[in-house]
Design a protein around this motif. Structure first.
Motif, PDB file in Angstrom:
ATOM      1  N   ALA A 103      14.287   8.641  -4.872  1.00 33.03           N
ATOM      2  CA  ALA A 103      14.664   7.527  -3.986  1.00 33.03           C
ATOM      3  C   ALA A 103      13.824   7.530  -2.718  1.00 33.03           C
ATOM      4  N   LEU A 104      13.587   8.697  -2.157  1.00 29.23           N
ATOM      5  CA  LEU A 104      12.769   8.809  -0.948  1.00 29.23           C
ATOM      6  C   LEU A 104      11.353   8.312  -1.217  1.00 29.23           C
ATOM      7  N   HIS A 105      10.756   8.787  -2.290  1.00 30.93           N
ATOM      8  CA  HIS A 105       9.379   8.413  -2.592  1.00 30.93           C
ATOM      9  C   HIS A 105       9.256   6.922  -2.905  1.00 30.93           C
ATOM     10  N   ARG A 106      10.248   6.366  -3.623  1.00 27.72           N
ATOM     11  CA  ARG A 106      10.245   4.932  -3.893  1.00 27.72           C
ATOM     12  C   ARG A 106      10.287   4.139  -2.597  1.00 27.72           C
ATOM     13  N   ALA A 107      11.138   4.576  -1.673  1.00 24.90           N
ATOM     14  CA  ALA A 107      11.349   3.830  -0.422  1.00 24.90           C
ATOM     15  C   ALA A 107      10.146   3.883   0.516  1.00 24.90           C
ATOM     16  N   ILE A 108       9.417   4.990   0.514  1.00 28.16           N
ATOM     17  CA  ILE A 108       8.287   5.086   1.441  1.00 28.16           C
ATOM     18  C   ILE A 108       6.971   4.625   0.828  1.00 28.16           C
ATOM     19  N   LEU A 109       7.001   4.291  -0.485  1.00 27.41           N
ATOM     20  CA  LEU A 109       5.766   3.882  -1.149  1.00 27.41           C
ATOM     21  C   LEU A 109       5.074   2.702  -0.468  1.00 27.41           C
ATOM     22  N   PRO A 110       5.785   1.626  -0.092  1.00 25.49           N
ATOM     23  CA  PRO A 110       5.070   0.503   0.543  1.00 25.49           C
ATOM     24  C   PRO A 110       4.303   0.928   1.801  1.00 25.49           C
ATOM     25  N   ALA A 111       4.890   1.809   2.598  1.00 22.04           N
ATOM     26  CA  ALA A 111       4.199   2.281   3.797  1.00 22.04           C
ATOM     27  C   ALA A 111       3.079   3.241   3.434  1.00 22.04           C
ATOM     28  N   MET A 112       3.313   4.042   2.421  1.00 20.07           N
ATOM     29  CA  MET A 112       2.334   5.048   2.010  1.00 20.07           C
ATOM     30  C   MET A 112       1.087   4.402   1.419  1.00 20.07           C
ATOM     31  N   ALA A 113       1.274   3.285   0.715  1.00 20.93           N
ATOM     32  CA  ALA A 113       0.156   2.652   0.019  1.00 20.93           C
ATOM     33  C   ALA A 113      -0.989   2.327   0.973  1.00 20.93           C
TER      34      ALA A 113
END
Length: 200
Positions: A103-113
């Motif tokens: 859930a954490l990784h899914r949620a931060i993916l847009p910022a991480m990209a």
């Protein structure tokens, strides 16, 4: 001397201008990711002149790293708390850690990209964290504590077990990033495989 207050801050707002800028950038990351985020855009949103940012940060990368760190903390604050060692069953607790990580990784993916091609920001992000506060650190501490309690084998290779769980979460993010779809994940199967290797 106390930090100077900014005209951009409202009365009753006790934050410093540095904190205001981090909060503003974090909000912008939360709403639109990091791609295309500029110093000018952050300054305008914060209600300050462009050059003010350089009075409080070494460069844009430092501000982005701190804002991304704040974004991750904000995401984590909305997730269910992680289990404590000695509570429940190890299997249920590991499922909770995997679910939290996904859930954490899914949620931060847009910022991480938007940061994939910015290794200097990611390096500063990593350096800005406190030891033991990241999800991976907490997973490893949990596994070590369970080993100490005898709920895992005394020679359990918990560092490698933690790396496997982290790898599964990273794989899910990379799959989303590159193919737009997260792979089917058998969390129960992953936990069973882990416990076959580290269980008592």
């Amino acid at each position: 001397m106390s930090p100077r207050r900014a005209a951009a801050l409202r009365d009753g707002d006790d934050r410093t201008l540095r904190e205001h800028l981090i909060t503003t950038a974090e909000r912008m990351i939360s709403e639109g990711g990091t791609a295309g985020l500029t110093v000018r855009g952050i300054a305008r949103e914060a209600g300050v002149a462009d050059g003010v940012l350089y009075n409080h940060f070494a460069d844009k990368e430092e501000l982005l790293a701190l804002a991304f760190r704040a974004h991750v903390r904000s995401v984590e604050g909305a997730l269910d708390p992680l289990p404590r060692a000695g509570s429940g069953t190890v299997a249920a607790n590991l499922r909770a850690f995997v679910a939290y990580g996904l859930a954490l990784h899914r949620a931060i993916l847009p910022a991480m990209a938007g940061l994939i091609g910015r290794p200097e920001v990611l390096a500063r992000f990593a350096a800005a964290g406190e030891s033991g506060e990241d999800w991976r650190d907490r997973l490893l501490a949990y596994l070590r504590a369970e080993r100490d309690l005898g709920r895992l084998a005394p020679d359990a290779r918990v560092d490698e077990a933690a790396a496997m769980v982290v790898g599964v979460c990273h794989e899910a993010v990379l799959s989303l990033l590159f193919s737009g779809a997260e792979p089917e994940r058998d969390v129960d199967g992953l936990v069973a495989a882990l416990l076959d290797g580290i269980g008592p």
